[in-house]
Write an enzyme that holds these catalytic residues in place. Structure first.
Site, PDB file in Angstrom:
ATOM      1  N   LYS A 224      87.103  45.640 -62.412  1.00  0.00           N
ATOM      2  CA  LYS A 224      86.819  46.293 -63.691  1.00  0.00           C
ATOM      3  C   LYS A 224      87.182  45.429 -64.890  1.00  0.00           C
ATOM      4  O   LYS A 224      87.870  44.411 -64.787  1.00  0.00           O
ATOM      5  CB  LYS A 224      87.513  47.655 -63.733  1.00  0.00           C
ATOM      6  N   ARG A 265      89.843  52.034 -53.907  1.00  0.00           N
ATOM      7  CA  ARG A 265      88.397  51.861 -53.769  1.00  0.00           C
ATOM      8  C   ARG A 265      88.057  50.450 -54.242  1.00  0.00           C
ATOM      9  O   ARG A 265      88.280  50.113 -55.415  1.00  0.00           O
ATOM     10  CB  ARG A 265      87.675  52.908 -54.625  1.00  0.00           C
TER      11      ARG A 265
END
Length: 286
Positions: A224, A265
């Site tokens: 991210k 995840r």
């Protein structure tokens, strides 16, 4: 730390933080640029993730990157269902990443074991009833609005306290709608309506989520933007591309595992699978 992790009814109980591998069946994912958009390639990738150490695989057919617009229901179903069906037929434990109740319902019927809804049941009012009727585990992520304008909603006084409070409200809504509390996982929503400073503050406070909400925690930091900002350092250096953030992702995995996360995840599985096993070994030694 193991006692903090919690068990999710309807899913296996691991003695460590679990690793959820990501299969994006989309042409516009921020992280992998549509590499797994083809059905056969997506299925092979899911099997490869398991071979590399994933405990379960999260299949999604709609990008939720900042600024993304929605695909229609028929297209999402076309992308997701064959992959879910083939992976579960191969014995893979599958999660479906969707905000649509119709997609969740058909994916569960095709063999998926878990619904991962980034809106926490808010995008589609039929989602909670569908999940409740199926008796399926449900991931409730912190969400303030759709991808197209979520960056405008990244305004907080105390990001940790506000995210916990808003998650508690979403969980209460899911329970009121019939989903058993023992089937709920919470996700702080790193990168969703948050800037890099917010994300880092949430990672620093992961232990509070399990302690204050009393529910298993999923951490989805993989590749991210906030990791790109950290790796770029000070000044005007450009962040490295998403696929060059896997080592940084594994660092967050180790932190999350140490703080009692139920699962992480991730896109690149091997390093995170190693990280959670090292964290478990350290816990055992302590």
């Amino acid at each position: 730390m193991r006692a903090l992790r919690g068990r999710v009814a309807g899913l296996p109980e691991w003695d460590r933080c679990a690793v959820m591998g990501v299969v994006n069946v989309t042409p516009d994912s921020f992280s992998d640029g549509g590499r797994w958009f083809d059905h056969e390639v997506a299925v092979k990738h899911g099997l490869d993730l398991v071979a590399r150490g994933a405990d379960l695989v999260d299949v999604g057919g709609e990008s939720t990157r900042p600024g993304a617009t929605r695909v229609d229901e028929a297209e999402e179903l076309r992308r997701v269902l064959p992959v879910v069906r083939d992976l579960t037929a191969a014995g893979v434990l599958v999660s479906v990443d969707t905000m649509r109740a119709s997609v969740a319902e058909r994916a569960l019927a095709a063999g998926a074991s878990l619904v991962n809804d980034v809106s926490g049941g808010r995008a589609d009012p039929a989602m909670v009833p569908v999940v409740a009727a199926a008796g399926a585990p449900f991931v409730v992520m912190h969400w303030r609005g759709r991808s197209v304008d979520m960056n405008d909603r990244a305004v907080y006084g105390d990001v940790v306290a506000e995210v916990i409070d808003e998650l508690r409200t979403a969980v209460d809504g899911a329970v009121a709608g019939g989903i058993a509390a023992e089937r709920i996982v919470v996700d702080p929503g790193l990168g969703f309506a948050k800037n890099a400073g917010h994300d880092l503050a949430l990672v620093a406070a992961l232990g509070r989520f399990r302690a204050e909400l009393g529910l298993p925690l999923l951490v989805a930091a993989s590749r991210k933007r906030f990791l790109g900002r950290v790796l770029a350092g000070e000044g005007d250096a450009a962040p490295p591309p998403a696929r060059e953030r896997d080592a940084a992702t594994a660092a967050v995995t180790a932190l999350a595992a140490r703080e009692g996360a139920w699962a992480v995840r991730v896109h690149e599985v091997r390093a995170s699978a190693d990280a959670v096993r090292v964290a478990r070994a350290v816990e055992g030694a302590a």
